[in-house]
Design a protein around this motif. Structure first.
Motif, PDB file in Angstrom:
ATOM      1  N   LEU B 111       0.595  11.226   0.911  1.00  0.00           N
ATOM      2  CA  LEU B 111       0.042  10.691  -0.342  1.00  0.00           C
ATOM      3  C   LEU B 111       0.598   9.301  -0.658  1.00  0.00           C
ATOM      4  N   CYS B 112       1.877   9.092  -0.355  1.00  0.00           N
ATOM      5  CA  CYS B 112       2.466   7.758  -0.589  1.00  0.00           C
ATOM      6  C   CYS B 112       1.704   6.714   0.232  1.00  0.00           C
ATOM      7  N   SER B 113       1.503   7.024   1.513  1.00  0.00           N
ATOM      8  CA  SER B 113       0.797   6.069   2.377  1.00  0.00           C
ATOM      9  C   SER B 113      -0.637   5.852   1.903  1.00  0.00           C
ATOM     10  N   ALA B 114      -1.300   6.964   1.558  1.00  0.00           N
ATOM     11  CA  ALA B 114      -2.710   6.866   1.176  1.00  0.00           C
ATOM     12  C   ALA B 114      -2.918   6.137  -0.145  1.00  0.00           C
ATOM     13  N   THR B 115      -1.939   6.214  -1.041  1.00  0.00           N
ATOM     14  CA  THR B 115      -2.112   5.570  -2.349  1.00  0.00           C
ATOM     15  C   THR B 115      -1.650   4.121  -2.354  1.00  0.00           C
ATOM     16  N   GLY B 116      -1.032   3.680  -1.262  1.00  0.00           N
ATOM     17  CA  GLY B 116      -0.704   2.254  -1.176  1.00  0.00           C
ATOM     18  C   GLY B 116       0.768   1.915  -1.134  1.00  0.00           C
ATOM     19  N   THR B 118       4.140   0.778   0.399  1.00  0.00           N
ATOM     20  CA  THR B 118       4.437  -0.032   1.579  1.00  0.00           C
ATOM     21  C   THR B 118       5.869   0.207   2.066  1.00  0.00           C
ATOM     22  N   ASN B 119       6.533   1.177   1.446  1.00  0.00           N
ATOM     23  CA  ASN B 119       7.910   1.478   1.845  1.00  0.00           C
ATOM     24  C   ASN B 119       7.897   2.213   3.192  1.00  0.00           C
ATOM     25  N   PRO B 120       8.515   1.639   4.236  1.00  0.00           N
ATOM     26  CA  PRO B 120       8.456   2.298   5.556  1.00  0.00           C
ATOM     27  C   PRO B 120       9.107   3.679   5.584  1.00  0.00           C
ATOM     28  N   ASP B 121      10.040   3.918   4.673  1.00  0.00           N
ATOM     29  CA  ASP B 121      10.676   5.244   4.637  1.00  0.00           C
ATOM     30  C   ASP B 121       9.705   6.329   4.182  1.00  0.00           C
ATOM     31  N   TYR B 122       8.651   5.920   3.493  1.00  0.00           N
ATOM     32  CA  TYR B 122       7.691   6.891   2.959  1.00  0.00           C
ATOM     33  C   TYR B 122       6.412   6.942   3.804  1.00  0.00           C
ATOM     34  N   ALA B 123       6.430   6.326   4.974  1.00  0.00           N
ATOM     35  CA  ALA B 123       5.206   6.236   5.769  1.00  0.00           C
ATOM     36  C   ALA B 123       4.847   7.575   6.394  1.00  0.00           C
ATOM     37  N   TYR B 124       3.560   7.904   6.387  1.00  0.00           N
ATOM     38  CA  TYR B 124       3.071   9.118   7.050  1.00  0.00           C
ATOM     39  C   TYR B 124       2.845   8.793   8.520  1.00  0.00           C
ATOM     40  N   ILE B 125       3.469   9.554   9.398  1.00  0.00           N
ATOM     41  CA  ILE B 125       3.349   9.245  10.820  1.00  0.00           C
ATOM     42  C   ILE B 125       2.814  10.438  11.604  1.00  0.00           C
ATOM     43  N   GLY B 126       2.136  11.335  10.887  1.00  0.00           N
ATOM     44  CA  GLY B 126       1.579  12.510  11.553  1.00  0.00           C
ATOM     45  C   GLY B 126       0.289  12.187  12.275  1.00  0.00           C
ATOM     46  N   LEU B 127      -0.352  13.238  12.755  1.00  0.00           N
ATOM     47  CA  LEU B 127      -1.627  13.084  13.455  1.00  0.00           C
ATOM     48  C   LEU B 127      -2.689  12.568  12.509  1.00  0.00           C
ATOM     49  N   ASN B 128      -3.757  11.992  13.072  1.00  0.00           N
ATOM     50  CA  ASN B 128      -4.878  11.616  12.213  1.00  0.00           C
ATOM     51  C   ASN B 128      -5.527  12.904  11.700  1.00  0.00           C
TER      52      ASN B 128
END
Lengths: 147, 189
Positions: B111-116, B118-128
């Protein structure tokens, strides 16, 4: 000249190999520590009780208060239409079986403790799967979340 | 002669200024007028983390994590959703990681990644989303999700939002709209 090239090739390759090895050891050490620290911490987890007869909102509140008063229980949520109670607890302080037994001592409504089948424990939201992340990315993520 | 040419250029210059100024009004800078969803739920302002004393967390992540944590309770008590999240109710002993903690972290990252964020610690790195929800490519996905399952998921998230005091109708609509963008990828039946 040829000997010089071979000599330098060996030196460069050796230095690269040592650096690569050092990086590998560092990554292993950091990620291993991360998981050990995570596992050593108390884990918040969920338990579920299914009721066999309809429960109104007033009764649901009483049930929630009863469960919440059991030592170790953190939060509760009652899905009244489906007669399902969910509660959270830390695995270092309680377990679902004890909580259900304590609750049942004062409970008059037929209820059962929901137990997940062993086969189903390997299923879950795909976002939870570490397999869903490439190994190197996962390692880097864990590494940088520490520093 | 030269002065005459300047005189002719004057209306052209004036017209240019007029059009340029109009253009600026018609196409405002999106960064100034359209805050990201992440900033609308708290953004990057650092606040004390209530569940980790002594540490700070971005207010946006804290809001999203709270919503996720509340929604997880709703999902665990939802018979429709329980089939997709059995690991949530699987007990773990001391020294093992619980499904609740892992799901909370990963859904919050998503949700952090999808809502915008930009903090790399909060990046979603799972499968598409397509591969993640295809039982043939992801063993953890026991069965394909239907539209009804996805509706139930959205409804559970909506309850999680309301439990956390997110009552702004526009904000709720935008968050639901964001989740809806994943429907086509997640529903594969």
């Amino acid at each position: 000249m040829k000997r010089k090239i071979i000599k330098w090739s060996i030196i460069v390759t050796s230095v690269a190999a040592i650096l690569f090895l050092a990086l590998g050891v560092h990554l292993y050490y950091v990620t291993d520590n991360f998981y050990q620290e995570q596992r050593a911490q108390p884990q918040l987890q969920l338990g579920r009780i299914d009721f066999q007869q309809p429960v109104d909102s007033a009764t649901a509140k009483i049930i929630q208060a009863k469960v919440k008063s059991i030592p170790g229980v953190q939060k509760t949520y009652f899905n009244i239409p489906d007669k399902i109670l969910v509660y959270s607890f830390y695995n270092t302080a309680q377990n679902a079986e004890n909580i259900f037994a304590s609750f049942n001592q004062t409970n008059n409504i037929p209820a059962t403790r929901y137990v997940v089948a062993e086969a189903d424990k390997t299923k879950g939201c795909p976002a939870m799967s570490d397999e869903a992340q490439s190994g190197l990315i996962l390692i880097y993520k864990k590494m940088f979340s520490i520093f | 002669m030269f002065k005459n040419k300047l005189f002719l250029l004057l209306p052209i210059f004036a017209a240019s200024v007029f059009f340029i100024s109009c253009k600026e009004e018609d196409t405002p800078d999106p960064n100034l007028t359209t805050p990201t969803l992440y900033s609308r739920v708290g953004g990057t302002t650092l606040v004390a983390d209530p569940i980790a004393p002594g540490t700070m967390i971005e207010a946006g992540r804290l809001t999203l994590r709270s919503v996720v944590d509340s929604s997880i309770f709703v999902i665990a008590a939802d018979p429709t959703m329980a089939a997709f999240f059995p690991v949530l109710l699987g007990e773990v002993g001391v020294g093992d990681l619980s499904g609740l903690g892992m799901l909370s972290d990963n859904l919050t990252d998503f949700l952090c990644s999808a809502t915008g964020s930009t903090n790399p610690d909060y990046a979603y790195i799972g499968l598409n989303m397509i591969d993640a929800h295809d039982p043939s490519t992801n063993g953890r996905m026991g069965m394909a999700a239907t539209d009804a399952d996805f509706d139930a998921f959205i409804a559970d998230i909506a309850i999680g939002l309301s439990q956390n005091g997110v009552t702004d109708a526009d904000l709720i609509n935008d968050l639901v709209e964001l989740l809806e963008t994943t429907r086509a990828d997640i529903v594969q039946m």
